[in-house]
Design a protein around this motif. Structure first.
Motif, PDB file in Angstrom:
ATOM      1  N   ARG A  59      17.293 -51.414  30.697  1.00  0.00           N
ATOM      2  CA  ARG A  59      15.865 -51.451  30.996  1.00  0.00           C
ATOM      3  C   ARG A  59      15.533 -52.762  31.701  1.00  0.00           C
ATOM      4  NH1 ARG A  59      12.435 -48.309  27.286  1.00  0.00           N
ATOM      5  NH2 ARG A  59      13.784 -46.758  26.299  1.00  0.00           N
ATOM      6  N   GLN A  65      14.953 -32.740  34.568  1.00  0.00           N
ATOM      7  CA  GLN A  65      14.884 -34.043  35.228  1.00  0.00           C
ATOM      8  C   GLN A  65      14.786 -33.932  36.750  1.00  0.00           C
ATOM      9  OE1 GLN A  65      18.481 -35.941  33.628  1.00  0.00           O
ATOM     10  NE2 GLN A  65      17.204 -37.080  32.196  1.00  0.00           N
ATOM     11  N   LEU A  77      10.895 -31.020  28.769  1.00  0.00           N
ATOM     12  CA  LEU A  77      11.536 -32.320  28.588  1.00  0.00           C
ATOM     13  C   LEU A  77      13.015 -32.294  28.940  1.00  0.00           C
ATOM     14  CD1 LEU A  77       9.863 -33.500  25.252  1.00  0.00           C
ATOM     15  CD2 LEU A  77       9.286 -34.168  27.590  1.00  0.00           C
ATOM     16  N   SER A 120       8.168 -46.519  32.169  1.00  0.00           N
ATOM     17  CA  SER A 120       6.726 -46.700  32.291  1.00  0.00           C
ATOM     18  C   SER A 120       6.427 -47.338  33.635  1.00  0.00           C
ATOM     19  CB  SER A 120       6.224 -47.602  31.154  1.00  0.00           C
ATOM     20  OG  SER A 120       6.659 -48.942  31.374  1.00  0.00           O
ATOM     21  N   LYS A 169      18.564 -43.647  33.654  1.00  0.00           N
ATOM     22  CA  LYS A 169      18.514 -42.352  32.970  1.00  0.00           C
ATOM     23  C   LYS A 169      19.827 -42.001  32.279  1.00  0.00           C
ATOM     24  CE  LYS A 169      19.738 -39.135  36.734  1.00  0.00           C
ATOM     25  NZ  LYS A 169      19.259 -37.984  37.520  1.00  0.00           N
ATOM     26  N   GLY A 214      19.832 -45.343  28.299  1.00  0.00           N
ATOM     27  CA  GLY A 214      18.496 -45.850  28.025  1.00  0.00           C
ATOM     28  C   GLY A 214      18.452 -47.292  27.595  1.00  0.00           C
ATOM     29  N   GLU A 239      11.810 -39.348  35.871  1.00  0.00           N
ATOM     30  CA  GLU A 239      12.408 -40.428  35.085  1.00  0.00           C
ATOM     31  C   GLU A 239      11.538 -40.784  33.889  1.00  0.00           C
ATOM     32  OE1 GLU A 239      12.221 -44.525  36.475  1.00  0.00           O
ATOM     33  OE2 GLU A 239      11.362 -43.816  38.357  1.00  0.00           O
ATOM     34  N   SER A 240      12.176 -41.438  32.926  1.00  0.00           N
ATOM     35  CA  SER A 240      11.436 -41.956  31.783  1.00  0.00           C
ATOM     36  C   SER A 240      10.966 -43.370  32.116  1.00  0.00           C
ATOM     37  CB  SER A 240      12.309 -41.928  30.530  1.00  0.00           C
ATOM     38  OG  SER A 240      13.505 -42.637  30.736  1.00  0.00           O
ATOM     39  N   LEU A 284       7.492 -40.818  37.417  1.00  0.00           N
ATOM     40  CA  LEU A 284       7.438 -40.790  35.963  1.00  0.00           C
ATOM     41  C   LEU A 284       6.967 -39.416  35.462  1.00  0.00           C
ATOM     42  CD1 LEU A 284       5.862 -44.299  35.405  1.00  0.00           C
ATOM     43  CD2 LEU A 284       8.201 -43.630  34.837  1.00  0.00           C
ATOM     44  N   ARG A 285       7.536 -38.991  34.357  1.00  0.00           N
ATOM     45  CA  ARG A 285       7.220 -37.671  33.818  1.00  0.00           C
ATOM     46  C   ARG A 285       5.719 -37.479  33.598  1.00  0.00           C
ATOM     47  NH1 ARG A 285      10.179 -33.725  31.854  1.00  0.00           N
ATOM     48  NH2 ARG A 285      12.079 -35.006  31.897  1.00  0.00           N
ATOM     49  N   ASP A 286       5.057 -38.491  33.075  1.00  0.00           N
ATOM     50  CA  ASP A 286       3.619 -38.367  32.785  1.00  0.00           C
ATOM     51  C   ASP A 286       2.777 -38.206  34.046  1.00  0.00           C
ATOM     52  OD1 ASP A 286       4.143 -38.560  30.098  1.00  0.00           O
ATOM     53  OD2 ASP A 286       3.519 -40.653  29.907  1.00  0.00           O
TER      54      ASP A 286
END
Length: 202
Positions: A132, A97, A94, A119, A126, A129, A116-117, A59-61
């Motif tokens: 999910r 990827q 942003l 959570s 990707k 969107g 990836e986006s 995850l990006r975060d």
């Protein structure tokens, strides 16, 4: 002294195996999983072909935590075939990827990090969107405890631009897929790639 701003030859791959990757990430508590051809081999329980590289998603975060786990590697963002050095105190923009990780001692690329986006609870496709799903439905685990993306999702990724190795992967994996995997793959191929030759009649 090596000028790290000049990206190494993109052909210098000597990638880790999934087991070696898992050892490097054993202290990381954030979600990650093997993707690409190696994920299908984890599903099949054996290495079925040679792999040019190894890819995993995170995850990006969580980028800083994974970067810390690969502290001995140089990192380069990858976009449109161009590799750009990512200094140690920077995080990818942003628009990025993908990050390639280079071992300056071995002079080899070791791993391809796919950002990836989503959570920790939700997996997001990707390329669309709107797709999910609970992450628990999308990640499987090998007998050694290595997380990997479910095979139907790997094949959906591969379906966009089918190369000879993707065709090989599809045909060797297809006979092993249970009904739920086949149904998932068929449903999403029909939605995203109608008319694709991998669509199996229900």
């Amino acid at each position: 002294m090596t000028d790290r701003t000049l990206a190494p030859d993109q052909a210098l791959w000597n990638s880790w195996t999934p087991a070696e990757l898992a050892v490097r990430l054993k202290t990381v508590s954030r979600p990650w999983c093997v993707v690409g051809g190696w994920a299908l081999d984890l599903w099949l329980g054996e290495k079925t072909r040679e792999h040019d590289d190894i890819e995993f998603t995170m995850l990006r975060d969580d980028f800083r935590e994974f970067r810390h786990a690969f502290g001995d590697l140089d990192m380069y963002t990858a976009k449109a075939g161009v590799l750009t050095f990512l200094p140690a105190d920077h995080i990818p923009g942003l628009d990025i990827q993908q990050v390639w990780c280079f071992d300056p001692v071995a002079q080899a690329w070791r791993v391809d990090m796919m950002i990836e986006s989503g959570s920790p609870e939700v997996w997001v496709y990707k390329r669309d969107g709107a797709l999910r799903f609970p992450r628990t439905e999308m990640l499987y685990s090998s007998s050694e405890g290595i997380p990997y993306l479910r095979p139907a999702a790997i094949l959906l990724f591969k379906a966009l631009r089918v190369r000879p190795k993707d065709e090989e992967d599809f045909h060797k994996t297809l006979p092993t897929l249970p009904a739920e995997e086949l149904a998932w793959l068929r449903q999403h191929l029909l939605k995203l790639h109608p008319g694709h030759h991998w669509i199996i009649p229900s």
